[in-house]
Design a protein around this motif. Structure first.
Motif, PDB file in Angstrom:
ATOM      1  N   PHE A  81      39.360 -36.053  16.195  1.00 19.70           N
ATOM      2  CA  PHE A  81      40.564 -36.146  15.376  1.00 19.70           C
ATOM      3  C   PHE A  81      41.543 -35.032  15.749  1.00 19.70           C
ATOM      4  O   PHE A  81      42.751 -35.251  15.875  1.00 19.70           O
ATOM      5  N   ALA A  82      41.015 -33.829  15.955  1.00 16.38           N
ATOM      6  CA  ALA A  82      41.870 -32.702  16.353  1.00 16.38           C
ATOM      7  C   ALA A  82      42.542 -32.992  17.704  1.00 16.38           C
ATOM      8  O   ALA A  82      43.734 -32.717  17.889  1.00 16.38           O
ATOM      9  N   LEU A  83      41.796 -33.573  18.642  1.00 15.87           N
ATOM     10  CA  LEU A  83      42.361 -33.925  19.949  1.00 15.87           C
ATOM     11  C   LEU A  83      43.436 -34.997  19.830  1.00 15.87           C
ATOM     12  O   LEU A  83      44.466 -34.950  20.507  1.00 15.87           O
ATOM     13  N   LEU A  84      43.163 -35.980  18.987  1.00 16.22           N
ATOM     14  CA  LEU A  84      44.114 -37.063  18.785  1.00 16.22           C
ATOM     15  C   LEU A  84      45.456 -36.509  18.285  1.00 16.22           C
ATOM     16  O   LEU A  84      46.528 -36.918  18.729  1.00 16.22           O
ATOM     17  N   ARG A  85      45.381 -35.543  17.388  1.00 14.24           N
ATOM     18  CA  ARG A  85      46.616 -34.945  16.851  1.00 14.24           C
ATOM     19  C   ARG A  85      47.351 -34.153  17.930  1.00 14.24           C
ATOM     20  O   ARG A  85      48.577 -34.207  18.015  1.00 14.24           O
ATOM     21  N   THR A  89      51.045 -41.669  23.872  1.00 14.53           N
ATOM     22  CA  THR A  89      51.085 -42.800  22.952  1.00 14.53           C
ATOM     23  C   THR A  89      49.670 -43.074  22.428  1.00 14.53           C
ATOM     24  O   THR A  89      48.814 -43.566  23.158  1.00 14.53           O
ATOM     25  N   VAL A  90      49.444 -42.708  21.168  1.00 15.46           N
ATOM     26  CA  VAL A  90      48.120 -42.885  20.558  1.00 15.46           C
ATOM     27  C   VAL A  90      48.296 -43.528  19.187  1.00 15.46           C
ATOM     28  O   VAL A  90      49.393 -43.515  18.633  1.00 15.46           O
ATOM     29  N   PRO A  91      47.216 -44.084  18.624  1.00 14.15           N
ATOM     30  CA  PRO A  91      47.300 -44.579  17.238  1.00 14.15           C
ATOM     31  C   PRO A  91      47.556 -43.387  16.318  1.00 14.15           C
ATOM     32  O   PRO A  91      46.915 -42.343  16.467  1.00 14.15           O
ATOM     33  N   GLU A  92      48.472 -43.541  15.392  1.00  9.58           N
ATOM     34  CA  GLU A  92      48.814 -42.424  14.514  1.00  9.58           C
ATOM     35  C   GLU A  92      47.580 -41.940  13.741  1.00  9.58           C
ATOM     36  O   GLU A  92      46.941 -42.707  13.027  1.00  9.58           O
ATOM     37  N   PRO A  93      47.227 -40.650  13.922  1.00 12.14           N
ATOM     38  CA  PRO A  93      46.076 -40.135  13.171  1.00 12.14           C
ATOM     39  C   PRO A  93      46.412 -40.023  11.690  1.00 12.14           C
ATOM     40  O   PRO A  93      47.501 -39.565  11.340  1.00 12.14           O
ATOM     41  N   TRP A  94      45.486 -40.418  10.818  1.00  7.29           N
ATOM     42  CA  TRP A  94      45.728 -40.388   9.376  1.00  7.29           C
ATOM     43  C   TRP A  94      44.959 -39.272   8.694  1.00  7.29           C
ATOM     44  O   TRP A  94      45.513 -38.230   8.419  1.00  7.29           O
ATOM     45  N   LEU A  95      43.705 -39.492   8.457  1.00  4.47           N
ATOM     46  CA  LEU A  95      42.921 -38.533   7.667  1.00  4.47           C
ATOM     47  C   LEU A  95      41.538 -38.347   8.271  1.00  4.47           C
ATOM     48  O   LEU A  95      40.951 -39.296   8.778  1.00  4.47           O
ATOM     49  N   LEU A  96      41.037 -37.139   8.174  1.00 12.82           N
ATOM     50  CA  LEU A  96      39.671 -36.835   8.598  1.00 12.82           C
ATOM     51  C   LEU A  96      38.827 -36.555   7.369  1.00 12.82           C
ATOM     52  O   LEU A  96      39.292 -35.892   6.440  1.00 12.82           O
ATOM     53  N   CYS A  97      37.584 -37.050   7.377  1.00  8.57           N
ATOM     54  CA  CYS A  97      36.669 -36.746   6.273  1.00  8.57           C
ATOM     55  C   CYS A  97      35.369 -36.180   6.823  1.00  8.57           C
ATOM     56  O   CYS A  97      34.658 -36.851   7.564  1.00  8.57           O
ATOM     57  N   THR A  98      35.076 -34.923   6.456  1.00 11.64           N
ATOM     58  CA  THR A  98      33.808 -34.316   6.881  1.00 11.64           C
ATOM     59  C   THR A  98      32.866 -34.145   5.691  1.00 11.64           C
ATOM     60  O   THR A  98      31.842 -33.485   5.809  1.00 11.64           O
ATOM     61  N   ASP A  99      33.240 -34.752   4.560  1.00 13.01           N
ATOM     62  CA  ASP A  99      32.351 -34.722   3.395  1.00 13.01           C
ATOM     63  C   ASP A  99      31.382 -35.908   3.511  1.00 13.01           C
ATOM     64  O   ASP A  99      31.763 -37.059   3.295  1.00 13.01           O
ATOM     65  N   ARG A 100      30.133 -35.594   3.850  1.00  9.30           N
ATOM     66  CA  ARG A 100      29.168 -36.671   4.129  1.00  9.30           C
ATOM     67  C   ARG A 100      28.821 -37.490   2.882  1.00  9.30           C
ATOM     68  O   ARG A 100      28.206 -38.550   2.985  1.00  9.30           O
ATOM     69  N   LEU A 157      48.796 -24.624  24.335  1.00  8.22           N
ATOM     70  CA  LEU A 157      48.222 -25.374  23.209  1.00  8.22           C
ATOM     71  C   LEU A 157      48.959 -25.134  21.890  1.00  8.22           C
ATOM     72  O   LEU A 157      49.221 -26.083  21.147  1.00  8.22           O
ATOM     73  N   GLY A 158      49.308 -23.873  21.624  1.00  7.06           N
ATOM     74  CA  GLY A 158      49.953 -23.526  20.366  1.00  7.06           C
ATOM     75  C   GLY A 158      51.172 -24.393  20.050  1.00  7.06           C
ATOM     76  O   GLY A 158      51.426 -24.722  18.894  1.00  7.06           O
ATOM     77  N   ARG A 159      51.902 -24.802  21.093  1.00  8.11           N
ATOM     78  CA  ARG A 159      53.108 -25.617  20.881  1.00  8.11           C
ATOM     79  C   ARG A 159      52.781 -27.006  20.332  1.00  8.11           C
ATOM     80  O   ARG A 159      53.656 -27.706  19.822  1.00  8.11           O
ATOM     81  N   PHE A 160      51.523 -27.432  20.519  1.00  9.13           N
ATOM     82  CA  PHE A 160      51.173 -28.802  20.144  1.00  9.13           C
ATOM     83  C   PHE A 160      50.298 -28.871  18.892  1.00  9.13           C
ATOM     84  O   PHE A 160      49.749 -29.905  18.565  1.00  9.13           O
ATOM     85  N   LEU A 161      50.171 -27.740  18.209  1.00 13.15           N
ATOM     86  CA  LEU A 161      49.372 -27.722  16.984  1.00 13.15           C
ATOM     87  C   LEU A 161      50.300 -27.745  15.783  1.00 13.15           C
ATOM     88  O   LEU A 161      51.237 -26.955  15.698  1.00 13.15           O
ATOM     89  N   ALA A 162      50.021 -28.648  14.839  1.00 12.20           N
ATOM     90  CA  ALA A 162      50.787 -28.690  13.602  1.00 12.20           C
ATOM     91  C   ALA A 162      50.453 -27.434  12.800  1.00 12.20           C
ATOM     92  O   ALA A 162      49.368 -26.874  12.961  1.00 12.20           O
ATOM     93  N   PRO A 163      51.398 -26.982  11.944  1.00 17.45           N
ATOM     94  CA  PRO A 163      51.105 -25.797  11.134  1.00 17.45           C
ATOM     95  C   PRO A 163      49.829 -26.013  10.328  1.00 17.45           C
ATOM     96  O   PRO A 163      49.649 -27.052   9.719  1.00 17.45           O
ATOM     97  N   GLY A 164      48.937 -25.045  10.401  1.00 21.52           N
ATOM     98  CA  GLY A 164      47.698 -25.147   9.630  1.00 21.52           C
ATOM     99  C   GLY A 164      46.616 -25.980  10.289  1.00 21.52           C
ATOM    100  O   GLY A 164      45.482 -26.025   9.813  1.00 21.52           O
ATOM    101  N   ALA A 165      46.953 -26.678  11.388  1.00 23.83           N
ATOM    102  CA  ALA A 165      45.942 -27.521  12.048  1.00 23.83           C
ATOM    103  C   ALA A 165      44.948 -26.638  12.790  1.00 23.83           C
ATOM    104  O   ALA A 165      45.321 -25.591  13.313  1.00 23.83           O
ATOM    105  N   PRO A 166      43.672 -27.067  12.824  1.00 21.18           N
ATOM    106  CA  PRO A 166      42.692 -26.271  13.570  1.00 21.18           C
ATOM    107  C   PRO A 166      43.001 -26.344  15.060  1.00 21.18           C
ATOM    108  O   PRO A 166      43.590 -27.310  15.530  1.00 21.18           O
ATOM    109  N   GLY A 167      42.621 -25.331  15.832  1.00 22.06           N
ATOM    110  CA  GLY A 167      42.830 -25.356  17.277  1.00 22.06           C
ATOM    111  C   GLY A 167      41.770 -26.190  17.952  1.00 22.06           C
ATOM    112  O   GLY A 167      41.158 -27.063  17.335  1.00 22.06           O
TER     113      GLY A 167
END
Lengths: 120, 352
Positions: B81-85, B93-104, B158-168
């Motif tokens: 998901f992080a790579l997709l973003r 051109t990728v499918p728009e990433p929506w939400l990630l869930c890591t709560d099993r 890489l920093g240029r392509f990370l949304a604010p607050g997004a993990p690296g």
């Protein structure tokens, strides 16, 4: 003990023909690929039943001739081959030619069972 | 495919998760059905009806979930998901990433949601049906452009392509001896773990060790950029899919993977992915990246491609053999290895 007849290989082939010639057409389109995979698996298993014994004996003979060692187990020679390849003992020259010849023979037997269409 | 998402309970938990994430007043999961394809991951069609919050309306999404068993090299959903973003931010051109869930507790394993797009990715259809994907030279050129955009991402930029607050992308290791030699070491290790000796693959690995290009520029590589992993419709490209193998690597590695004979789906004379000649693909790449393609390096990476796919195929088979995943598709994949070995031997012998 003698196995009952017809042999497993013949049973597999008859079952595969029935699947391909008559059942496949009755499958919904989205399951057709599954039908073809089953037929492929049966074909591989049939060829293996028929040829695997001879192929593994031939592989053992080739390895023992390659290393001129008639006493070591084939598995031990195969492991030795891996070690030697990694160590660069066949990188160039006649050693390389001998190795590539051995590899081609092994590959031919493997493909004859897993995917004869790739033999050319 | 597990059927634990089939019941109303799973839909209810998914709806509650989306509602909380998007601050919606209500969410209804109107469809949750398995999609075909993806030997490694599970893909589900998920239709949501959302009221209020950040994304009101009806949405057609894909839910992509970790499979029960996995292959050595593939990333988990959170990493993918992080790579997709990052790819989206780089203009790929990728499918728009929506939400990630890591709560099993929600669906048992990690998953994410992305937009569901129309089209087909099936490689065997693409190489046979001329109407798919639009004019083929244009498609190949466009794919070269897409790859070049991805390769703009480097450890430095890489920093240029990370949304604010997004993990690296800290989960991606930097190569130790260079991408090529690292891969050689990894595949030897994988073969040792799989068990039965594969002398042809050993020979290929030795060749790759001796011919490894000196480590060069490091960029974000897709590592599975090939026909079968992009979506097309009648007009052309729709999206680049399957980001689970992303890594820091050599740019030419992705070009070699795309052109490798094993990914031409039988259309072997069309050397760019079974869809076109190499020229338009390279042209698109060079124009967008400003880099020259390195033919010798690409040849090297094509050898690596067959080697790597053979190792992955054996690992897929191991999921059937040792990890007791009953999929016949996995079982048969292991039997492709011999054919790939044949290619390794031909390529290494053609260029000693």
């Amino acid at each position: 003990m003698t196995n009952d007849q017809p042999a497993g290989e013949a049973l597999l082939e008859a079952a595969r023909r029935l699947l391909l010639d008559e059942l496949l057409a009755l499958l919904p389109a989205e399951r057709r690929y599954d039908g073809l995979m089953i037929a492929n698996a049966m074909a591989i298993a049939g060829r293996e039943l028929r040829d695997a014994g001879a192929a593994s004996a031939a592989a053992a003979r080739r390895l023992s001739a390659f290393y001129d060692d008639a006493t070591a187990m084939p598995e031990a020679l195969a492991r030795r081959l891996v070690v030697d390849i990694r160590a660069g003992r066949f990188d160039d020259g006649p050693a390389r030619e001998r190795l590539v010849q051995l590899l081609r023979a092994e590959l031919r037997d493997r493909l004859a069972i897993s995917n004869p269409k790739a033999l050319r | 495919m597990a059927d634990d998402l089939a019941g109303a309970e799973a839909r209810g938990r998914l709806a509650a998760f989306v509602r909380d994430q998007l601050a919606a007043s209500s969410v209804e999961v109107t469809t949750l059905a398995p999609l075909r394809g993806g030997a490694i991951q599970e893909n589900w069609a998920a239709d949501l009806a959302i009221e209020g919050g950040q994304r009101p309306g009806r949405h057609a999404l894909v839910l992509r979930r970790d499979a029960a068993t996995r292959v050595g090299e593939s990333l988990g959903r959170a990493e993918e998901f992080a790579l997709l973003r990052v790819a989206a931010a780089a203009g790929v051109t990728v499918p728009e990433p929506w939400l990630l869930c890591t709560d099993r507790a929600v669906l048992g394993r990690d998953f994410y949601l992305m937009r569901r797009l129309h089209g087909t990715a099936a490689g065997h259809r693409l190489v046979r049906e001329a109407t798919l994907g639009g004019p083929r030279d244009a498609l190949a050129e466009r794919l070269g452009v897409e790859l070049a955009r991805l390769h703009r991402v480097t450890p430095t930029t890489l920093g240029r392509f990370l949304a604010p607050g997004a993990p690296g992308l800290d989960f991606l290791p930097l190569p130790r001896q260079g991408p090529a030699l690292d891969q050689v070491a990894r595949y030897r290790d994988a073969l040792d773990r799989l068990g039965p000796p594969r002398p042809v693959l050993e020979w290929g690995l030795r060749w790759l060790e001796r011919h490894a290009p000196p480590p060069g520029e490091l960029v974000l590589v897709h590592q599975d950029f090939r026909t079968g992993n992009y979506l097309v419709d009648e007009a052309g490209l729709v999206a680049i899919l399957d980001w689970e193998f992303g890594a820091w690597g050599e740019p030419m590695a992705d070009l070699g993977w795309f052109c490798a004979k094993c990914w031409r789906f039988g259309a072997v004379d069309k050397e760019a992915g079974g869809i076109a000649d190499r020229a338009p693909f390279y042209r698109g790449y060079e124009a967008e990246s400003g880099r020259r393609v390195d033919h010798q390096a690409i040849y090297y990476w094509e050898v690596m491609a067959h080697l790597r796919w053979a190792v992955v195929a054996l690992q897929q088979g191991d999921r059937f053999i040792a990890q007791r995943d009953p999929s016949l598709e996995l079982a048969l994949t292991a039997r492709i290895a011999a054919e790939l070995e044949g290619e390794v031997l031909s390529l290494t012998e053609a260029q000693p």
